[in-house]
Design an enzyme around this catalytic site. Structure first.
Site, PDB file in Angstrom:
ATOM      1  N   ILE A 501       0.826  -1.218   0.000  1.00  0.00           N
ATOM      2  CA  ILE A 501       0.000   0.000   0.000  1.00  0.00           C
ATOM      3  C   ILE A 501       0.858   1.266   0.000  1.00  0.00           C
ATOM      4  O   ILE A 501       0.399   2.343   0.362  1.00  0.00           O
ATOM      5  CB  ILE A 501      -1.005  -0.012   1.167  1.00  0.00           C
ATOM      6  CG1 ILE A 501      -0.287  -0.100   2.527  1.00  0.00           C
ATOM      7  CG2 ILE A 501      -1.955  -1.176   1.017  1.00  0.00           C
ATOM      8  CD1 ILE A 501      -1.261  -0.039   3.721  1.00  0.00           C
ATOM      9  N   GLY A 502       2.098   1.091  -0.416  1.00  0.00           N
ATOM     10  CA  GLY A 502       3.012   2.223  -0.475  1.00  0.00           C
ATOM     11  C   GLY A 502       4.062   2.149   0.616  1.00  0.00           C
ATOM     12  O   GLY A 502       4.974   2.970   0.679  1.00  0.00           O
ATOM     13  N   GLY A 504       6.158  -0.374   1.170  1.00  0.00           N
ATOM     14  CA  GLY A 504       7.379  -1.095   0.808  1.00  0.00           C
ATOM     15  C   GLY A 504       7.305  -2.589   1.066  1.00  0.00           C
ATOM     16  O   GLY A 504       8.339  -3.254   1.174  1.00  0.00           O
ATOM     17  N   SER A 543      -0.919  -2.743  10.686  1.00  0.00           N
ATOM     18  CA  SER A 543       0.534  -2.915  10.844  1.00  0.00           C
ATOM     19  C   SER A 543       0.898  -4.384  10.904  1.00  0.00           C
ATOM     20  O   SER A 543       1.842  -4.777  11.569  1.00  0.00           O
ATOM     21  CB  SER A 543       1.050  -2.219  12.124  1.00  0.00           C
ATOM     22  OG  SER A 543       0.668  -0.870  12.129  1.00  0.00           O
ATOM     23  N   ALA A 731       9.501  -9.643  13.115  1.00  0.00           N
ATOM     24  CA  ALA A 731       8.932  -8.315  12.882  1.00  0.00           C
ATOM     25  C   ALA A 731       7.620  -8.194  13.653  1.00  0.00           C
ATOM     26  O   ALA A 731       6.845  -9.146  13.713  1.00  0.00           O
ATOM     27  CB  ALA A 731       8.690  -8.095  11.388  1.00  0.00           C
ATOM     28  N   LYS A 732       7.361  -7.027  14.237  1.00  0.00           N
ATOM     29  CA  LYS A 732       6.141  -6.843  15.036  1.00  0.00           C
ATOM     30  C   LYS A 732       5.148  -5.842  14.426  1.00  0.00           C
ATOM     31  O   LYS A 732       4.020  -5.741  14.905  1.00  0.00           O
ATOM     32  CB  LYS A 732       6.492  -6.368  16.445  1.00  0.00           C
ATOM     33  CG  LYS A 732       7.374  -7.334  17.231  1.00  0.00           C
ATOM     34  CD  LYS A 732       7.196  -7.197  18.743  1.00  0.00           C
ATOM     35  CE  LYS A 732       7.642  -5.873  19.294  1.00  0.00           C
ATOM     36  NZ  LYS A 732       7.526  -5.800  20.771  1.00  0.00           N
ATOM     37  N   GLY A 733       5.562  -5.085  13.426  1.00  0.00           N
ATOM     38  CA  GLY A 733       4.640  -4.132  12.817  1.00  0.00           C
ATOM     39  C   GLY A 733       4.947  -2.708  13.216  1.00  0.00           C
ATOM     40  O   GLY A 733       5.213  -2.421  14.382  1.00  0.00           O
ATOM     41  N   GLY A 735       3.729   0.430  10.940  1.00  0.00           N
ATOM     42  CA  GLY A 735       3.050   1.534  10.248  1.00  0.00           C
ATOM     43  C   GLY A 735       2.111   2.361  11.104  1.00  0.00           C
ATOM     44  O   GLY A 735       1.922   3.557  10.848  1.00  0.00           O
ATOM     45  N   GLU A 736       1.532   1.785  12.124  1.00  0.00           N
ATOM     46  CA  GLU A 736       0.579   2.515  12.949  1.00  0.00           C
ATOM     47  C   GLU A 736       1.168   3.077  14.245  1.00  0.00           C
ATOM     48  O   GLU A 736       0.912   4.233  14.587  1.00  0.00           O
ATOM     49  CB  GLU A 736      -0.665   1.657  13.195  1.00  0.00           C
ATOM     50  CG  GLU A 736      -1.534   1.661  11.942  1.00  0.00           C
ATOM     51  CD  GLU A 736      -2.493   0.506  11.841  1.00  0.00           C
ATOM     52  OE1 GLU A 736      -2.010  -0.644  11.765  1.00  0.00           O
ATOM     53  OE2 GLU A 736      -3.710   0.733  11.819  1.00  0.00           O
TER      54      GLU A 736
HETATM   55 MO1  MOS Z   1      -5.059   0.392   8.849  1.00  0.00          MO
HETATM   56  S1  MOS Z   1      -6.243   1.747   9.766  1.00  0.00           S
HETATM   57  O1  MOS Z   1      -5.456  -1.099   9.441  1.00  0.00           O
HETATM   58  O2  MOS Z   1      -4.901   0.621   7.240  1.00  0.00           O
END
Ligand code: MOS
Length: 779
Positions: A501-502, A504, A543, A731-733, A735-736
């Site tokens: 989703i951008g 990577g 994430s 890895a745990k995530g 993005g959020e």
């Molecule tokens: Mo997220 S708010 O699960 O894209």
């Protein structure tokens, strides 16, 4: 020619990871050759050169363009639609509405927990931007001309646009049963009253965060094309399989007859987890006309109808002992998902429930309806809102007991999830390290000393602030299936259903393949996000994409390696257990003369390809995997103008293993940037007095941060704790969590600079000037 060896393998240095026996769990990587390195994205050239094909770039023969007529009122009933003139306009091929049989299609708002069944075109339009009719025409201009030529007779109804007055007596009812979505949701542990009685200091404060809109660079949209009874949809989406199942369900088609493709996408932040009505409308228009239909929303439409981070009105009462022990937290939140069930308050209380050790906690959440576009998940749904309240409060508590804000948090670090049933331990808790290492790298103590020494008296005031957070989801989970094909020249094709989703994702997965097989990134091609050709995957969100997909990719690579070793054992006539990978070869550890190039393996040459299938294994039982974060910033407030300049930011993040250093840092910088917008400028403004309409539905009036608004100095500090339990890549995530504590850190820095607690977003010059004037009056 046939035997000419292409140089597809790394030969130097670090060995290819050991191959586990079938059924064995791969061991954590130790020294890595490429995982965690800063390598450019595998699709960087496509993205920057313009050759990447986004949904809006799809052009098909005979394609028509769709446009949607949307209700211009906050609340209105469609009495009559006169589309006579529109239908006859040049280029128009089809027009549908609630008046046409083709427009009579079901639609459901809401999801798990609360649902509302309606129609694609519901004559009762409960928010501005609700769909009324749609047109397909030869050009987008003709489509929009026709939309404007549709005459609708609306009965304009009274509206409610502020959730704070939605439950007032006499407030216009959004739904027949009123404006209460459900009974207030209460969470309780311990004894809150006793906790307050035990406290040395009790503070209570109201907080509010404004509604934030996703505004991804690429607007929402799709192209729909029928071949017989088979529908193909190109959609800008976070999850092709999610769109497939929704479309199949609504249109009554078998899953096999719906193919959804979503290769490149320009941002979403949660607003493209689900298909919109526009997706279904495009499919209907394409069916009626027998032609492909492209439907790309305008920026204005995305502001009104594709979701938002809803506003939150919060009260937090906190009790603390002089030594920094939290004794009680009592939190209430009133929120709204807009005109339909959409999780208006969901996730808002989670930081209060789970971030810091506290035996006595109560949260009460009240979700109401208003006449506004439904919310959608937005980057850590609920969490930045709750963080705004909790982290503001922690700062105030620290002040009240004369403790450093970092030290207060260090005093209350949990090693298990207090708010979950059974209170399971975290696989790793990096919060302590985020606080300590982040403070050190930022120069927290020194900065506070420097500012205290300087006196901070002039018109430009400096301040430093910090805040922490945890992300409730994250950690990833099954299912995921990955297919890896190793071709006879050693090059590799990775087949994955998940969307990039951008963030990577493709680059990270290529790194996993390169790490395990020792092939160069250039030799890897990824096919992804296509329900017709790639494997089932859940949507990219929460994430969880990297922690969900990367272990499956690793498993697929391991399967390929196991097969190659088996073939090599036969070819070399040695025991498979004695063989290892070395560059592009397989060699016996006992007898280095027993060696074979991978590309020369008999089985590979005969079959042409070796196929490995990898699955995402289960998560550890009785444990929780959550990412943790602490962010620090320094601000300068101009007390004459109320302007805030952010001078520097540091994000210390425990998200497990760093898979790809550049995309990791991208997420940290992007999340902080978004959080700065949430703190300082962003707010959906509804005209509550006259029309209920949104007044800032464009990029001029709705201010998102640009490169000029973020500090020159942004530091990403990965806190890499080896998480051997979470999954096989660790890895745990990320993005959020990167956007959860940002706004509160900014607010706390502004307090440090000015002595003013700005408890309502956005902290714009208008608000800050007013508060500074009040301070001068009182002072
Ligand atoms: Mo997220 S708010 O699960 O894209």
């Amino acid at each position: 020619m046939a035997d000419q060896e292409k140089d597809l393998y790394y030969v130097e240095g670090i060995p290819i990871p050991e191959t586990p026996l079938p059924g064995e769990r791969p061991k954590p990587w130790k020294a890595t050759r490429i995982i965690g390195k800063a390598v450019p994205r595998v699709d960087a050239y496509e993205r920057v050169s313009g050759s990447a094909v986004y949904t809006a770039d799809i052009v098909l023969p005979n394609m028509l363009y769709g446009a949607i007529l949307r209700c211009p009122h906050a609340n209105a009933r469609v009495k009559k639609i006169d589309s006579g003139r529109a239908k006859k306009m040049p280029g128009v091929h089809a027009l549908i509405s609630s008046d046409t049989p083709e427009g009579d299609v079901p639609w459901t708002y809401g999801g798990r927990g609360s649902k509302f069944k309606t129609k694609i075109f519901d004559p009762l339009c409960r928010f501005e931007g609700e769909t009324v009719a749609a047109v397909a025409a030869k050009t987008p201009y003709q489509a929009w001309d026709a939309v404007r030529a549709i005459n609708v007779d609306y009965e304009v109804l009274p509206f409610v646009s502020d959730e704070r007055s939605a439950l007032n007596k006499g407030a216009p009812a959004v739904h027949k049963k009123g404006n209460r979505l459900m009974r207030p949701q209460v969470y309780k542990r311990g004894d809150v009253a006793q906790g307050f009685a035990d406290a040395d200091v009790v503070l209570e404060q109201n907080y509010r965060t404004e509604c934030e809109v996703h505004t991804p660079m690429e607007p929402h949209g799709c192209v729909a094309n029928w071949e017989g009874d088979h529908l193909t949809i190109w959609e800008s989406t976070q999850g092709v399989y999610r769109v497939q199942s929704s479309v199949a369900d609504i249109l009554g088609l078998p899953l096999s007859k719906v193919r959804v493709i979503g290769h490149y996408m320009g941002g979403a932040f949660g607003s493209k987890l689900q298909p919109g009505k526009y997706t279904i409308i495009a499919a209907i228009l394409a069916r009626i006309t027998g032609r492909p239909v492209k439907m790309i929303l305008s920026r204005e439409e995305t502001y009104l109808a594709t979701g938002n981070r809803p506003p939150a009105n919060m009260t937090l009462k906190a009790g603390i002992k002089k030594d920094g022990t939290l004794t009680a937290l009592d939190f209430t939140c009133v929120g709204t998902g807009g005109a339909y069930p959409a999780g208006g308050t969901s996730g808002v209380d989670w930081q209060v429930r789970d971030l810091y050790t506290c035996p006595n906690v109560r949260t009460t959440s009240t979700d109401v309806y208003i006449n506004a576009g439904p919310a959608r998940p937005f980057r850590a749904p609920g969490h930045p809102q709750g963080s705004w309240a909790l982290e503001h409060m922690m700062d105030a508590l620290a002040k009240a007991i004369n403790t450093d804000p970092v030290d207060l948090r260090l005093k209350n670090i949990p090693l298990y999830s207090q708010a979950r049933d059974g209170q399971p331990p975290y696989t790793t808790t990096g919060l302590k390290a985020c606080l300590e290492e982040g403070a050190r790298a930022f120069g927290w103590k020194k900065a506070r000393e420097r500012i205290a020494k300087a006196g901070n008296e002039g018109p430009l005031r400096r301040g430093v602030g910090m805040a922490s957070g945890l992300w409730r989801a994250g950690g990833g989970r099954p299912p995921s299936t990955i297919i890896l094909k190793l071709f006879s020249d050693g090059s590799v094709n990775l087949n994955m259903g998940a969307s990039d989703i951008g963030t990577g994702t493709k680059t990270v997965m290529a790194l996993v393949v390169a790490e395990e097989l020792g092939v160069k990134l250039e030799a890897i091609h990824i096919e992804h996000a296509d329900t017709g050709t790639t494997q089932y995957a859940t949507s990219s969100g929460g994430s969880k994409t990297v922690p969900t997909e990367s272990p499956a990719v690793r498993a697929a690579a391991v399967s390929v390696k196991q097969q190659l070793l088996e073939i090599a054992a036969g070819d070399l006539k040695v025991d498979q257990a004695t063989l290892s990978f070395e560059g592009g070869s397989i060699v016996s550890r006992n007898d280095p003369s027993k060696k074979v190039r991978i590309t020369k393996l008999s089985g590979l040459r005969k079959r042409g390809v070796v196929v490995g299938i990898g699955y995402r294994g289960p998560n550890p039982e009785g444990k929780v995997t959550n990412p943790f974060a602490t962010q620090f910033c320094e601000v300068e407030v101009d007390t004459r103008t109320g302007e805030v300049r952010i001078l520097r930011f540091l994000g210390a993040h425990d998200s497990g293993r760093v898979m790809s250093r550049l995309t990791y840092d991208n997420q940290v910088f992007g999340g902080i940037t978004m959080g700065i917008g949430f703190a300082l400028t962003e707010a959906r403004i509804l005209d509550g007095n006259h029309t209920g309409k949104m007044v800032n539905r464009n990029w001029y009036d709705y201010k998102i941060p640009t490169a000029l608004d973020v500090p020159e100095s942004m530091v990403s500090l990965p806190i890499e704790i080896n998480d051997t339990e979470a999954n096989t890549t660790g890895a745990k995530g990320l993005g959020e969590p990167v956007t959860i504590p940002t706004a509160a850190a900014v607010a706390n820095a502004i307090y440090h600079a000015t002595g003013i607690r700005v408890t309502t977003t956005p902290i714009n010059p208008v608000q800050l000037c007013r508060l500074l004037a009040e301070q001068r009056k009182e002072g």
